[in-house]
Design a protein around this motif. Sequence first.
Motif, PDB file in Angstrom:
ATOM      1  N   MET A  85       0.730  -1.267   0.015  1.00 44.94           N
ATOM      2  CA  MET A  85      -0.230   0.049  -0.081  1.00 44.94           C
ATOM      3  C   MET A  85       1.007   1.368   0.087  1.00 44.94           C
ATOM      4  SD  MET A  85      -2.991  -1.035   2.390  1.00 44.94           S
ATOM      5  CE  MET A  85      -3.253   0.708   3.113  1.00 44.94           C
ATOM      6  N   PHE A  86       2.327   1.221   0.405  1.00 42.58           N
ATOM      7  CA  PHE A  86       2.886   2.125   0.577  1.00 42.58           C
ATOM      8  C   PHE A  86       3.332   2.738  -0.965  1.00 42.58           C
ATOM      9  CE2 PHE A  86       4.533   0.972   4.765  1.00 42.58           C
ATOM     10  CZ  PHE A  86       4.092   2.315   5.392  1.00 42.58           C
ATOM     11  N   LYS A  90       3.906   6.660  -2.105  1.00 45.62           N
ATOM     12  CA  LYS A  90       5.244   6.921  -1.996  1.00 45.62           C
ATOM     13  C   LYS A  90       5.605   8.400  -1.850  1.00 45.62           C
ATOM     14  CE  LYS A  90       5.625   7.111  -7.139  1.00 45.62           C
ATOM     15  NZ  LYS A  90       6.265   6.392  -8.093  1.00 45.62           N
ATOM     16  N   ARG A  91       4.790   9.174  -2.478  1.00 46.62           N
ATOM     17  CA  ARG A  91       5.335  10.651  -2.277  1.00 46.62           C
ATOM     18  C   ARG A  91       5.128  11.456  -0.889  1.00 46.62           C
ATOM     19  NH1 ARG A  91       6.380  12.488  -7.272  1.00 46.62           N
ATOM     20  NH2 ARG A  91       5.357  11.826  -8.720  1.00 46.62           N
ATOM     21  N   LEU A  92       4.014  10.617  -0.196  1.00 44.20           N
ATOM     22  CA  LEU A  92       4.119  10.938   1.084  1.00 44.20           C
ATOM     23  C   LEU A  92       5.006  10.412   2.256  1.00 44.20           C
ATOM     24  CD1 LEU A  92       2.373  12.278   3.658  1.00 44.20           C
ATOM     25  CD2 LEU A  92       1.151  10.035   3.700  1.00 44.20           C
ATOM     26  N   VAL A  93       5.465   8.907   1.642  1.00 45.03           N
ATOM     27  CA  VAL A  93       6.424   8.558   2.375  1.00 45.03           C
ATOM     28  C   VAL A  93       7.762   9.273   2.184  1.00 45.03           C
ATOM     29  CG1 VAL A  93       7.906   6.347   2.574  1.00 45.03           C
ATOM     30  CG2 VAL A  93       5.437   6.222   2.616  1.00 45.03           C
ATOM     31  N   TYR A 101      13.724  17.735  -2.289  1.00 43.19           N
ATOM     32  CA  TYR A 101      14.122  17.085  -3.815  1.00 43.19           C
ATOM     33  C   TYR A 101      13.529  16.265  -4.505  1.00 43.19           C
ATOM     34  CZ  TYR A 101      17.377  16.397  -7.531  1.00 43.19           C
ATOM     35  OH  TYR A 101      17.753  16.005  -8.821  1.00 43.19           O
ATOM     36  N   PHE A 102      13.297  15.150  -3.386  1.00 47.88           N
ATOM     37  CA  PHE A 102      12.793  13.860  -3.697  1.00 47.88           C
ATOM     38  C   PHE A 102      11.357  13.957  -4.304  1.00 47.88           C
ATOM     39  CE2 PHE A 102      16.271  12.357  -1.532  1.00 47.88           C
ATOM     40  CZ  PHE A 102      16.714  11.056  -2.104  1.00 47.88           C
TER      41      PHE A 102
END
Length: 105
Positions: A85-86, A90-93, A101-102
């Motif tokens: 579910m991650f 992924k943008r939140l993590v 930058y990520f």
Amino acid sequence: MVYTLVASSVTTFVRRYLIEKISLNSAGIWEGMNRISNVYLILIISTLHLYCFPRLLETNILQAFKKENLSTFKIPLPILLLFLMFFPLKRLVISIYFTLYFKSI
């Protein structure tokens, strides 16, 4: 021990190659993603080694083995699904664990 040396050498080679041929930022992005991947692998391998394999080795009869095999994967499978579910998140993590930058990736 040999695996650790080879893996470490390959990681160092890839990082140096990215720094020289592309950029230092690309090497940093690759290193960050590599570390996240390592955490997933450690979790999965640890679960297999510490829980699944010992439970399966305790059984002697084929029917008991099949039953234990099904019950063994009832615990890691939901955990694996939780980690899958991650990916949509992924943008939140990435924003929690890494710099701004990520977010452009």
